[in-house]
Scaffold this motif. Structure first.
Motif, short mmCIF file in Angstrom:
data_model
loop_
_atom_site.label_atom_id
_atom_site.label_comp_id
_atom_site.label_asym_id
_atom_site.label_seq_id
_atom_site.Cartn_x
_atom_site.Cartn_y
_atom_site.Cartn_z
N VAL A 92 0.93 -1.21 -0.07
CA VAL A 92 0.03 -0.06 0.00
C VAL A 92 0.95 1.23 0.12
CG1 VAL A 92 -1.74 1.27 1.28
CG2 VAL A 92 -2.06 -1.10 1.04
N ALA A 93 1.97 1.16 0.74
CA ALA A 93 2.80 2.52 0.90
C ALA A 93 3.49 2.89 -0.41
CB ALA A 93 3.73 2.28 2.07
N LEU A 94 4.14 1.65 -1.23
CA LEU A 94 4.49 1.64 -2.55
C LEU A 94 3.82 2.08 -3.49
CD1 LEU A 94 6.71 -1.74 -2.48
CD2 LEU A 94 7.50 0.88 -2.45
N THR A 95 2.40 1.76 -3.30
CA THR A 95 1.34 2.41 -4.33
C THR A 95 1.32 3.73 -4.18
OG1 THR A 95 0.36 0.10 -4.50
CG2 THR A 95 -1.02 2.08 -5.19
N HIS A 96 0.99 4.15 -2.97
CA HIS A 96 0.81 5.71 -2.63
C HIS A 96 2.05 6.65 -3.14
CE1 HIS A 96 -2.56 4.61 0.24
NE2 HIS A 96 -3.04 4.61 -1.06
N LEU A 97 3.37 5.79 -2.78
CA LEU A 97 4.41 6.68 -3.18
C LEU A 97 4.55 6.87 -4.79
CD1 LEU A 97 7.50 7.53 -2.80
CD2 LEU A 97 8.36 5.34 -3.18
N GLN A 98 3.93 5.78 -5.55
CA GLN A 98 3.89 5.93 -6.96
C GLN A 98 2.89 6.88 -7.32
OE1 GLN A 98 6.03 4.31 -9.34
NE2 GLN A 98 5.32 5.85 -10.42
N GLN A 99 1.99 7.08 -6.66
CA GLN A 99 0.75 8.03 -6.83
C GLN A 99 1.54 9.26 -6.57
OE1 GLN A 99 -2.61 6.72 -4.67
NE2 GLN A 99 -3.16 4.98 -6.26
N ALA A 100 1.93 9.50 -5.54
CA ALA A 100 2.47 10.85 -4.96
C ALA A 100 3.60 11.39 -6.04
CB ALA A 100 3.21 10.87 -3.76
N VAL A 101 4.46 10.48 -6.53
CA VAL A 101 5.50 11.03 -7.60
C VAL A 101 4.46 11.23 -8.92
CG1 VAL A 101 7.28 10.16 -8.96
CG2 VAL A 101 7.37 9.61 -6.69
N ASP A 102 3.53 10.51 -9.14
CA ASP A 102 2.85 10.84 -10.39
C ASP A 102 2.16 12.21 -10.37
OD1 ASP A 102 3.80 8.48 -11.60
OD2 ASP A 102 1.99 7.31 -11.23
N GLU A 103 1.53 12.37 -9.08
CA GLU A 103 0.79 13.57 -9.14
C GLU A 103 1.61 15.14 -8.74
OE1 GLU A 103 -1.31 13.22 -5.43
OE2 GLU A 103 -2.55 11.57 -6.57
N ARG A 104 2.88 14.81 -8.10
CA ARG A 104 3.93 15.86 -7.97
C ARG A 104 5.39 15.32 -8.61
NH1 ARG A 104 4.02 18.22 -2.10
NH2 ARG A 104 5.48 19.76 -3.16
N PRO A 105 5.45 15.61 -9.79
CA PRO A 105 6.94 15.23 -10.57
C PRO A 105 7.98 15.90 -9.80
CG PRO A 105 5.33 15.92 -12.12
CD PRO A 105 4.66 16.32 -10.72
N SER A 106 8.04 16.80 -8.86
CA SER A 106 9.28 17.41 -8.14
C SER A 106 9.60 16.32 -7.11
CB SER A 106 8.97 18.69 -7.58
OG SER A 106 7.76 18.40 -6.46
N LEU A 107 8.70 15.48 -6.84
CA LEU A 107 9.11 14.27 -5.84
C LEU A 107 10.06 13.28 -6.50
CD1 LEU A 107 5.91 14.04 -3.73
CD2 LEU A 107 8.14 15.10 -2.93
N ALA A 108 10.04 13.31 -7.87
CA ALA A 108 10.44 12.04 -8.31
C ALA A 108 12.26 12.05 -8.22
CB ALA A 108 10.50 12.27 -9.97
N LYS A 109 12.56 13.08 -8.00
CA LYS A 109 14.37 13.05 -7.60
C LYS A 109 14.31 12.49 -5.99
CE LYS A 109 14.46 17.85 -6.17
NZ LYS A 109 15.06 19.00 -6.60
N HIS A 110 13.26 12.49 -5.18
CA HIS A 110 13.44 11.78 -4.13
C HIS A 110 13.08 10.48 -3.70
CE1 HIS A 110 14.84 15.65 -2.75
NE2 HIS A 110 13.92 15.90 -3.28
N CYS A 111 12.53 9.90 -4.84
CA CYS A 111 11.73 8.74 -5.01
C CYS A 111 12.44 7.56 -4.50
CB CYS A 111 11.12 8.28 -6.45
SG CYS A 111 10.02 6.84 -6.31
N VAL A 112 13.79 7.66 -5.01
CA VAL A 112 14.76 6.47 -4.70
C VAL A 112 15.14 6.48 -3.04
CG1 VAL A 112 16.97 5.45 -5.03
CG2 VAL A 112 15.78 6.26 -7.05
N SER A 113 15.37 7.76 -2.57
CA SER A 113 15.52 7.55 -1.26
C SER A 113 14.22 7.21 -0.44
CB SER A 113 16.30 8.99 -0.66
OG SER A 113 15.13 9.86 -1.09
N ILE A 114 13.18 7.65 -0.65
CA ILE A 114 12.06 7.28 -0.02
C ILE A 114 11.83 5.71 0.07
CG2 ILE A 114 9.57 7.51 0.07
CD1 ILE A 114 9.98 10.61 -0.85
N ALA A 115 11.84 5.23 -1.43
CA ALA A 115 11.54 3.92 -1.42
C ALA A 115 12.58 2.91 -0.59
CB ALA A 115 11.57 3.33 -2.94
N ARG A 116 13.93 3.53 -0.58
CA ARG A 116 14.99 2.55 0.16
C ARG A 116 14.55 2.84 1.62
NH1 ARG A 116 20.00 4.70 -3.10
NH2 ARG A 116 20.23 3.01 -4.59
N ALA A 117 14.19 3.90 2.11
CA ALA A 117 13.75 3.92 3.60
C ALA A 117 12.56 3.07 3.79
CB ALA A 117 13.20 5.49 3.94
#
Length: 152
Positions: A92-117
């Motif tokens: 569920v958390a990974l799905t919401h991460l993908q949705q957040a990155v799709d909604e706010r592309p500025s978060l894409a550069k932080h996606c890897v660090s968030i997913a690792r966390a």
């Protein structure tokens, strides 16, 4: 005819100094490697202050909270997703991460660090084997690398 007054010893028996030297030559490298390994394991290599062994305690008072800088959006998102991971599951958390990155592309550069966390948090909550079962290709499999990093 002997030219020396010191008693000659056989070649294999040169005394206690040689024995001590040989023992040190065998033991010292092992001690150095082990102490170096222990020192490296105590360092926070993740860059996440929450994972630090020597993290300072939070002593923020109400007056200090007013002066504190607002938190970055990626930090807020990471904390929300980690809480969601603990309450529900990493999928569920990974799905919401993908949705957040799709909604706010500025978060894409932080996606890897968030997913690792999220991967590290999943290992703490579910254990390595079960956490790995939730892996999916969000942010170039960064979740799986976080799981791997937390395993060992």
């Amino acid at each position: 005819m002997k030219h020396s007054t010191t008693p000659q010893t056989r070649r294999g028996h040169r005394g206690p100094a040689r024995r001590i030297g040989r023992s040190l030559a065998l033991v010292l490298p092992v001690v150095l490697v082990l102490s170096g390994t222990l020192a490296v394991t105590q360092v926070n290599w993740s860059g996440d202050p929450q994972d630090s062994v020597l993290a300072a305690t939070d002593v923020t008072t109400a007056g200090d909270a007013k002066n504190a800088a607002p938190r970055a959006p990626q930090d807020v998102l990471r904390d929300q997703l980690v809480a969601e991971l603990k309450a529900k599951d990493p999928g569920v958390a990974l799905t919401h991460l993908q949705q957040a990155v799709d909604e706010r592309p500025s978060l894409a550069k932080h996606c890897v660090s968030i997913a690792r966390a999220l991967g590290r948090a999943a290992v703490r909550v579910y254990g390595p084997a079960r956490a790995q079962s939730f892996a999916r290709p969000v942010c170039d499999t960064a979740f799986a690398s976080g799981v791997l990093a937390a395993r060992g």
